[in-house]
Design a protein around this motif. Structure first.
Motif, PDB file in Angstrom:
ATOM      1  N   ASN A 258      -4.095 -52.138  -9.928  1.00  0.00           N
ATOM      2  CA  ASN A 258      -5.255 -53.042  -9.954  1.00  0.00           C
ATOM      3  C   ASN A 258      -6.300 -52.546 -10.941  1.00  0.00           C
ATOM      4  O   ASN A 258      -6.907 -53.336 -11.660  1.00  0.00           O
ATOM      5  N   ASP A 290     -12.789 -47.241 -11.696  1.00  0.00           N
ATOM      6  CA  ASP A 290     -12.399 -47.780 -13.002  1.00  0.00           C
ATOM      7  C   ASP A 290     -13.627 -48.327 -13.707  1.00  0.00           C
ATOM      8  O   ASP A 290     -14.650 -48.588 -13.083  1.00  0.00           O
ATOM      9  N   LEU A 303     -11.926 -59.522  -0.735  1.00  0.00           N
ATOM     10  CA  LEU A 303     -10.959 -58.686  -1.450  1.00  0.00           C
ATOM     11  C   LEU A 303      -9.681 -58.414  -0.669  1.00  0.00           C
ATOM     12  O   LEU A 303      -8.587 -58.469  -1.195  1.00  0.00           O
ATOM     13  N   TRP A 308      -5.898 -63.850  -1.567  1.00  0.00           N
ATOM     14  CA  TRP A 308      -7.143 -64.014  -2.323  1.00  0.00           C
ATOM     15  C   TRP A 308      -6.970 -63.305  -3.661  1.00  0.00           C
ATOM     16  O   TRP A 308      -6.741 -62.102  -3.710  1.00  0.00           O
ATOM     17  N   THR A 309      -7.043 -64.080  -4.747  1.00  0.00           N
ATOM     18  CA  THR A 309      -6.859 -63.471  -6.061  1.00  0.00           C
ATOM     19  C   THR A 309      -7.767 -64.132  -7.083  1.00  0.00           C
ATOM     20  O   THR A 309      -8.109 -65.310  -6.945  1.00  0.00           O
ATOM     21  N   SER A 310      -8.187 -63.358  -8.103  1.00  0.00           N
ATOM     22  CA  SER A 310      -8.985 -63.948  -9.185  1.00  0.00           C
ATOM     23  C   SER A 310      -8.143 -64.008 -10.447  1.00  0.00           C
ATOM     24  O   SER A 310      -8.624 -64.408 -11.497  1.00  0.00           O
ATOM     25  N   LYS A 311      -6.877 -63.574 -10.326  1.00  0.00           N
ATOM     26  CA  LYS A 311      -6.035 -63.509 -11.526  1.00  0.00           C
ATOM     27  C   LYS A 311      -5.143 -64.736 -11.619  1.00  0.00           C
ATOM     28  O   LYS A 311      -4.652 -65.217 -10.588  1.00  0.00           O
ATOM     29  N   ILE A 315      -1.225 -62.672  -7.029  1.00  0.00           N
ATOM     30  CA  ILE A 315      -0.664 -63.159  -5.773  1.00  0.00           C
ATOM     31  C   ILE A 315      -1.674 -62.955  -4.659  1.00  0.00           C
ATOM     32  O   ILE A 315      -1.791 -63.737  -3.744  1.00  0.00           O
ATOM     33  N   GLY A 316      -2.400 -61.875  -4.775  1.00  0.00           N
ATOM     34  CA  GLY A 316      -3.454 -61.633  -3.789  1.00  0.00           C
ATOM     35  C   GLY A 316      -2.967 -61.018  -2.502  1.00  0.00           C
ATOM     36  O   GLY A 316      -3.566 -61.223  -1.442  1.00  0.00           O
ATOM     37  N   GLY A 318      -1.689 -57.582  -2.603  1.00  0.00           N
ATOM     38  CA  GLY A 318      -1.705 -56.121  -2.765  1.00  0.00           C
ATOM     39  C   GLY A 318      -2.718 -55.442  -1.857  1.00  0.00           C
ATOM     40  O   GLY A 318      -2.375 -54.527  -1.104  1.00  0.00           O
ATOM     41  N   LEU A 319      -3.954 -55.924  -1.897  1.00  0.00           N
ATOM     42  CA  LEU A 319      -4.992 -55.247  -1.120  1.00  0.00           C
ATOM     43  C   LEU A 319      -4.846 -55.511   0.378  1.00  0.00           C
ATOM     44  O   LEU A 319      -5.158 -54.650   1.193  1.00  0.00           O
TER      45      LEU A 319
END
Ligand code: ADP
Length: 358
Positions: A258, A290, A303, A308-311, A315-316, A318-319
């Motif tokens: 990420n 980062d 998050l 939930w993803t902003s990309k 896929i949203g 991972g977190l």
């Protein structure tokens, strides 16, 4: 940011120093090759120069360096004042062949390394996508059935109520079916949720820093390629962690991935990642800092939500999977604004100190 600037200029200084040193060695080889007799093949030492430059130069730079070495070998030959001309010609041929060969081998090895790394990175992404694919298929498949039944019963119920007089008995039966199908759907969702929680963690003692370094090594080439500086500040005084080593590595890998993705849209000169480990109370706290895009204010609460993803290609999950894992291992995970820019993701992991106390 100040720290980053200092670090980036010290890296640049290091690189310049290395290149200067290479220049000095090349000049020394040139002088020795020109002033000694034809029979002494000093030019072969250019191979050492090429070999040591492989770390600081990219593909094009290395090819140019090999070309410069070949030209210098020829010039030395032309200006060598004495010796056996035939031996000189043979030695020049051998030197040039050695230079070409070593450059070729280094480029081949580099290409193989990049290919291996690409395959590894691809594998990590596939693992993420695959787990989601399985999840969505099973949700769609299992939940669709009761949902379709609910729609049918709902329509029937509407029809029984629209009759004059309304058929309350039939409408009631349809409502009963709706309730039982809704119950079935919710059981299925609960089952799918428990599936995504994965296997219960296999907890054991392990060296936390070592586990972190192992997984970070996987993304190191990608960071180098993106021009990302990586700083590792792992505390040497950590007690052994007590958790599922593989699951914790999964979370570390996810956070680092990420962070790399968050750096994609900032200038190369400002790309940096810092990972730290520390002991807080009885727990180890790990952090990934980062200098990426950062997290807008209202976003923190979403998050860790699934999907939930902003990309665009995100896929949203991972977190949300990371949080499930960390909590199942007895820790906590949270995000904060970065130092100056970017974001920080932290998680805690129980240690053997805690285990012994309990
Ligand atoms: P995905 O990476 O597929 O979007 P994640 O659950 O891993 O799924 O992340 C969810 C969202 O959290 C991301 O889309 C991104 O908006 C935000 N995010 C995660 N890590 C970072 C980070 N290091 N910096 C900024 N935003 C982040």
């Amino acid at each position: 940011m100040h720290v980053d600037h200092t670090r980036s200029s010290s890296l640049r200084a290091h690189r310049i120093l290395r290149l200067a040193l290479i220049g000095v060695v090349m000049a020394a080889i040139f002088v020795a090759d020109t002033t000694t007799r034809y029979e002494v093949a000093v030019a072969v030492f250019y191979t050492v120069v090429i070999f040591t430059s492989a770390r600081v130069l990219r593909r094009r730079g290395l090819i140019s360096l090999a070309a410069v070495c070949i030209v210098m070998t020829v010039i030395s030959f032309v200006f060598t004042p004495h010796g056996d001309l035939e031996a000189g010609l043979i030695n020049m041929g051998i030197s040039i062949a050695a230079i070409v060969m070593i450059a070729f081998l280094i480029l081949k090895a580099e290409a193989a390394r990049t290919a291996a790394h690409d395959a590894q990175a691809q594998l990590m992404r596939i693992a993420r996508v695959k787990s989601l694919e399985g999840l969505t298929t099973s949700i769609a498949h299992e939940v669709n059935q009761p949902l379709a039944a609910i729609v049918t019963s709902g329509n029937a119920c509407q029809r029984w109520l629209a009759q004059d007089p309304p058929n309350l008995h039939k409408a009631n039966q349809a409502l009963d079916r709706i309730l039982s199908d809704a119950g079935r759907a919710s059981t299925i969702i609960a089952r799918v949720r428990s599936l995504t929680k994965g296997a219960p963690p296999h907890k054991g003692e392990f060296d936390f820093n070592k586990a972190v370094l192992e997984i970070v090594a996987v993304s190191q080439t990608e960071m180098e390629r993106n021009g990302t500086r990586l700083a590792t500040e792992l505390s040497p005084d950590l007690p052994p962690a007590f958790a599922d080593r593989v699951q914790i590595q999964q979370v570390v890998g996810n956070l680092v991935l990420n962070a790399i993705e968050a750096l994609a849209s900032v200038p190369v000169s400002t790309r940096s990642i810092r990972i730290t480990s520390d002991i807080k109370g009885d727990a180890i706290v790990f952090a990934v800092f980062d200098s990426g895009v950062g997290i807008p204010a209202g976003v923190y609460e979403h998050l860790f939500e699934a999907f939930w993803t902003s990309k665009q290609e995100g896929i949203g999950v991972g977190l949300s999977i990371s949080r499930t894992i960390i909590e199942a291992n007895g820790g906590q995970i949270w995000a904060e604004p970065g130092e100056g820019a970017g974001a920080v993701f932290r998680f805690s992991v129980p240690t053997t100190l805690q285990e012994k106390r309990e």
